[in-house]
Write an enzyme that holds these catalytic residues in place. Structure first.
Site, mmCIF file in Angstrom:
data_model
loop_
_atom_site.group_PDB
_atom_site.id
_atom_site.type_symbol
_atom_site.label_atom_id
_atom_site.label_comp_id
_atom_site.label_asym_id
_atom_site.label_seq_id
_atom_site.Cartn_x
_atom_site.Cartn_y
_atom_site.Cartn_z
ATOM 1 N N SER A 990 0.883 -1.177 0.000
ATOM 2 C CA SER A 990 0.000 0.000 0.000
ATOM 3 C C SER A 990 0.918 1.223 0.000
ATOM 4 O O SER A 990 1.418 1.648 1.044
ATOM 5 C CB SER A 990 -0.901 0.006 1.241
ATOM 6 O OG SER A 990 -1.814 -1.066 1.204
ATOM 7 N N THR A 991 1.175 1.731 -1.197
ATOM 8 C CA THR A 991 2.148 2.830 -1.315
ATOM 9 C C THR A 991 1.683 4.089 -0.601
ATOM 10 O O THR A 991 2.495 4.912 -0.199
ATOM 11 C CB THR A 991 2.415 3.155 -2.794
ATOM 12 O OG1 THR A 991 1.187 3.462 -3.440
ATOM 13 C CG2 THR A 991 3.081 1.993 -3.497
ATOM 14 N N CYS A 992 0.344 4.235 -0.460
ATOM 15 C CA CYS A 992 -0.133 5.432 0.219
ATOM 16 C C CYS A 992 0.273 5.434 1.680
ATOM 17 O O CYS A 992 0.388 6.489 2.308
ATOM 18 C CB CYS A 992 -1.643 5.552 0.090
ATOM 19 S SG CYS A 992 -2.531 4.095 0.641
ATOM 20 N N PHE A 993 0.507 4.233 2.255
ATOM 21 C CA PHE A 993 0.950 4.131 3.658
ATOM 22 C C PHE A 993 2.402 3.683 3.760
ATOM 23 O O PHE A 993 2.893 3.445 4.860
ATOM 24 C CB PHE A 993 0.073 3.127 4.422
ATOM 25 C CG PHE A 993 -1.356 3.557 4.543
ATOM 26 C CD1 PHE A 993 -1.704 4.644 5.339
ATOM 27 C CD2 PHE A 993 -2.356 2.887 3.857
ATOM 28 C CE1 PHE A 993 -3.018 5.033 5.454
ATOM 29 C CE2 PHE A 993 -3.672 3.285 3.971
ATOM 30 C CZ PHE A 993 -4.015 4.363 4.763
#
Length: 1024
Positions: A990-993
């Site tokens: 999860s690149t956003c996290f």
């Protein structure tokens, strides 16, 4: 009855009053009629008389044809009186011309005393009348000279006529009446000529000559003949010589004659005999003696104003170059007057355009009125000014310094001579350079010993003040001045040796004391140091590597290092003592003066620069309300991007956003190739991926917005990018995207050419910037070929080069002129250095100036220029692209957060770090980092600054079934209890996290295989 009588009486009185008034009015009318009739009759009479006189004059000149007997001087005198009696300049110009020709003709007669017009001066009855008449005639000649235009053929003939009249009757040398027995009359006649000359001077004779000379000489091609110029200049000199060089006549001669643009140049070309006359009367010395007085020099400058003061100075310089012996004897006075003139002009030199400034081609923006009529002769004025920094004058001015020898140490250098044509590795080049400089001159350490108030030191200081003032005044030819001052290889080393000898001990102490003392002596010493720094910086900039390392022109390497150490210590001391704010100009000069091979960062190290930059960005975000707080959330801009048209959709949706919105939060939703929204919520990770992908596409050379340099393949705007529709808007969009990446701290893999980074920083506007120095970063082979022209021993003209550049643009040969008309101007030995600089400037600036300006405009709409001013070009590249160093796994491990039962001692985590360290290549580690964070490069300040922090979570099910951590899942992960074997599942992220979702594998080999396969997939980020 009584009332009626009173009424009759009043009526009678009123009638009488009216009758009286009517009689008075009638008398007034009759009187007025008489006056009017008198005026009319007088006018008619005068007109009739004037017509009769003019008719008589015309008959006189008709009868006076070439074949007739010459008229007597008395007849000419009488007809002249009549003409002067009725003279009107517009009506009688032809008659006046004929009168002048008759007078001159009478003076040419042989052995006919009664014919000579000047013979009337010997008549007791007519002497005073004749003097009055000749004064009037000569002043009317001056009036005509003010109106005539020398470029018109008919006017030029009249100019010759009237100048001949003035020449003839202001000097007795051509008067035939004084030959033989008439020699006894010469003193009296000389007195009459002096009287006539004085009359003309009182009425503005020098102003007339100034107008005539300026009209004839301040042109692309002078239109005054040799005879005309000789006559005009001879007339100008006569009063000065007659008055035995009185100050009262030297002043108007300087103001009106010596201020004519490029006068000395035209005299030396057209009539060099006049310059011989100046030399025979030692006029230059007299000018110096007059102008060295501060009050008189100021008076002359204020009378001329800036533009014409520059013309006067250029003529004096040219005159000085022709009289080197006078300059050797009067150096102090000449330097003083030049400095005073430059200081006067400097008061009106402005740094920028305003409603009160005018553009001057030499002075730049100038707050006095500018005579644009001088522009056509400005190239000649500039050529005259070049005498100031020409070798002959420099040798005269700095003779005390140049006459000294620099002692060499006794250690011989054993290095073999290196061929300039060989391309040497850096290590070999430096090694050979230091071998060559093993014979070190004795100028490495300040030794002290010279009194700063000695005559020798004061003279050198005054000369340095002169040149430093010229650098700050003649702003548009500053580089020419610096180039001239650095032409002599031994001037700068000997000047530095002289500086080292100043004061009791030399070194920093003397100049630091100067900074704290606001005395004239301190200013002069600082001017000497600043001049040395300016010249040294310019020299190091224009020399190429072979000249610096191999040939070691001017300075040897140890000397450069020592000088740089001195300057760095000096600037550091200024900053430490808080002096830098009070004398900012000196500080900037000294910081820039440190040579390129010895310059050190003495103020702010890289880490603190980045921290300072991030602090400034954070403060602006808080000011604009772009930071999440407990009471408010920032505005979010949502955009939808199709993966198949990422660039087009991004351009259309982002280019119209306001500056505030571009700096704010932007959320991206991707639509895949099937037209379906990709799952997930963007918490900056998706935007990071979008930004990286769009930057990768716009900087792809195949798109032809950018090109790569030869050799190291670094990016810069493509000169042929104009083939794209709205290409400038595209470049502005690219600039915004790049600025947004830097603003958000997102590093992107975009290697820029060094010269382009310098333009992004604004370094190319610096007076110390050299296009030639930056050229290797564009094309090293082109640079090598271009600099070989400088060393070409033969005649450069034989190569057939012109001041133009031919380029193959999509199969068509296009000629670019480096200067207007450049394709017709051949490259010669005299202009080859200019050709090199013009060519370098064209390739790196002119050719891509529109594209560069558009990109910089977009970049600066996000990143303020002052934020990045502290960075050098390589540091800006690191700020954009991050460090090229390998990923620091220890730093990453130290700042990793674990979830789902994982911990630092968990066997899967131990396997993971071991695989990354031992089994993965650096490229695979970069792919792993990009898989988790969407960015292949580590944060600039380390993983401690990665937000959100790098995280690893233990997962049991596929992403679509994952509901997050539960107590059971955490316990199973912690104790390595599996619900089922996850061997078939891949790691996800999860690149956003910045979160890696890692199954609880049972074997290290399975983890290695699955992880390598996952990071090599290129299907986008389907986020949970």
């Amino acid at each position: 009855m009584f009332t009626l009588s009173q009424t009759s009486r009043a009526w009678f009185i009123d009638r009488a009053r009216q009758a009286r008034e009517e009689r008075l009015v009638q008398k007034e009318r009759e009187r007025a009629a008489v006056v009017i009739q008198a005026h009319v009759q007088s006018f008619l009479c005068r007109s009739r008389l004037q017509r009769d006189i003019r008719r008589e004059i015309d008959d006189f000149f008709k009868a006076d044809d070439p074949g007739s007997t010459k008229r007597s001087a008395l007849c000419i005198f009488k007809i002249a009186r009549k003409l002067l009696f009725v003279f009107r300049i517009k009506e009688d110009n032809e008659r006046f011309e004929k009168l002048c020709r008759s007078i001159l003709s009478s003076m040419d007669a042989e052995n006919e005393p009664k014919v000579w017009y000047v013979s009337l001066a010997c008549s007791k009855d007519l002497t005073l009348l004749w003097i009055k008449q000749i004064k009037s005639i000569l002043w009317y000649c001056c009036d005509f000279l003010k109106q005539l235009k020398p470029e018109i053929l008919q006017d030029s003939r009249l100019i010759t006529l009237y100048l001949t009249m003035l020449v003839t009757f202001t000097d007795t040398s051509t008067w035939k009446i004084l030959r033989g027995k008439g020699e006894s009359l010469r003193p009296a006649m000389n007195h009459i000529c002096a009287n006539i000359m004085g009359h003309l001077n009182q009425h503005g004779f020098y102003s007339v000559l100034q107008v005539l000379l300026t009209r004839g000489l301040a042109r692309p091609r002078p239109c005054l003949s040799k005879g005309t110029l000789t006559a005009a200049f001879s007339l100008a000199l006569r009063p000065v010589i007659a008055a035995q060089f009185s100050d009262n006549l030297i002043r108007p001669f300087l103001i009106h004659i010596m201020s004519v643009p490029a006068l000395v140049t035209h005299l030396s070309t057209v009539t060099p005999e006049r310059l011989t006359v100046l030399e025979s009367h030692d006029m230059l010395r007299k000018f110096i003696m007059f102008l060295r007085d501060e009050d008189r020099c100021r008076d002359v400058c204020e009378s001329l104003e800036g533009c014409h003061t520059l013309c006067l100075m250029s003529n004096l310089l040219h005159l000085g170059s022709l009289s080197p012996k006078v300059l050797e004897e009067e150096t102090d006075g000449f330097v003083s007057l030049l400095t005073q003139m430059l200081c006067y002009c400097q008061k009106y030199v402005s740094q920028k355009k305003s409603n009160l400034t005018h553009w001057h081609p030499v002075l730049g923006w100038f707050s006095q009125s500018v005579d644009y009529g001088l522009n056509e002769s400005m190239h000649l004025i500039t050529k005259q000014l070049q005498f100031l920094w020409g070798v002959p004058l420099i040798r005269i001015f700095f003779c005390d310094i140049l006459s000294k020898k620099l002692l060499e140490s006794q250690e011989p250098a054993h290095a073999q001579p290196a061929s300039p044509q060989n391309v040497l590795p850096v290590k070999s080049l430096l090694k050979r350079a230091f071998q060559k400089s093993a014979s070190v001159r004795n100028i490495l350490r300040p030794v002290g010993g010279k009194r700063v108030d000695s005559a020798e030191v004061q003279k050198v200081c005054n000369i340095c003040v002169l040149y430093q003032t010229s650098l700050t005044t003649l702003t548009q030819i500053r580089l020419q001045i610096l180039t001239g001052l650095t032409y002599l290889d031994d001037l700068l080393p000997k000047l530095w040796a002289f500086i080292c000898e100043l004061g009791p001990h030399g070194g920093l102490k003397l100049f630091l004391e100067c900074l704290n003392n606001d005395t004239e002596e301190s200013k002069q010493l600082l001017a000497m140091l600043m001049l040395f720094c300016d010249c040294s910086r310019h020299l190091i900039t224009i020399l190429d590597d072979i000249e610096v390392y191999e040939e070691q022109i001017s300075f040897k390497l140890e000397e450069l290092v020592t000088i740089s150490s001195f300057l760095n210590s000096f600037v550091f001391k200024m900053i430490w003592d808080g002096i830098v704010g009070k004398i900012k100009g000196v500080c900037c000069c000294l910081v820039d003066a440190a040579p390129r091979e010895a310059k050190e960062s003495i103020i702010v190290v890289w880490l603190y620069k980045v921290l300072l930059f991030r602090t400034m960005v954070t403060k602006e975000k808080e000011k604009l309300g772009l930071v999440e707080t407990s009471s408010a959330s920032p505005h979010v801009t949502h955009i939808t991007i199709r993966r198949s048209r990422m660039l087009e959709d991004g351009y259309e949706q982002l280019r119209q956003l306001s500056q505030h919105a571009m700096k704010g939060v932007i959320r991206v939703k991707f639509v895949n190739d099937l037209g379906v929204d990709e799952a997930g919520i963007d918490q900056d990770g998706v935007f990071k991926e979008f930004l990286e992908e769009i930057i990768k596409r716009v900087f792809d050379p195949a798109l032809n917005l950018f090109k790569t340099t030869s050799g190291d393949e670094r990016l810069y705007p493509s000169p042929t990018s104009y083939i794209h529709e709205n290409y400038l808007q595209l470049f502005e969009f690219v600039g915004k995207m790049l600025g947004k990446a830097v603003y958000e701290g997102i590093v992107v893999d975009v290697p820029f050419a060094s010269f382009f980074l310098s333009q992004l920083l604004g370094h190319h506007h610096s007076v110390f910037y050299s296009s030639v120095d930056e050229l290797p970063s564009l094309d090293s082979e082109f640079y090598k070929n271009l600099t070989s022209i400088k060393r070409y021993d033969g005649d450069i003209a034989d190569l057939g080069l012109t001041l133009s550049y031919d380029e193959d643009v999509m199969g068509q040969l296009v000629c670019h002129e480096l200067i207007p008309g450049g394709k017709t101007i051949p490259v010669t030995n005299e202009n080859k250095i200019s050709y090199i600089h013009l060519m370098a400037h064209f390739r790196m600036h002119t050719q891509i100036k529109n594209q560069t300006a558009a990109l910089i405009s977009g970049f600066r709409s996000i990143i303020k220029p002052e934020w990045i001013r502290m960075f050098s070009a390589p540091e800006l590249q690191r700020l954009i692209s991050g460090d090229n160093a390998e990923i620091d796994l220890e730093d990453l491990k130290k700042h990793t957060v674990y979830y789902g039962g994982f911990h630092g001692s968990h066997r899967v985590i131990i396997w993971l770090w071991d695989i990354l360290a031992s089994d993965f290549t650096p490229d695979e580690r970069a792919m792993f980092l990009k898989f988790v964070t969407s960015c292949s490069r580590p944060p600039l300040l380390g993983f401690a600054y990665l937000k959100p922090p790098f995280s690893i979570r233990c997962v049991e099910v596929s992403d679509d079934q994952d509901t997050g951590d539960t107590l059971g899942s955490v316990l199973r992960g912690f104790f390595t209890i599996r619900k089922r074997e996850p061997g078939g599942r891949l790691p996800t992220s999860s690149t956003c996290f910045n979160l890696l979702k890692l199954p609880n594998y049972s074997k290290k080999s399975v983890l290695r295989e699955k992880l390598r396969y996952a990071i090599s997939m290129n299907t986008g980020f389907e986020l949970s």
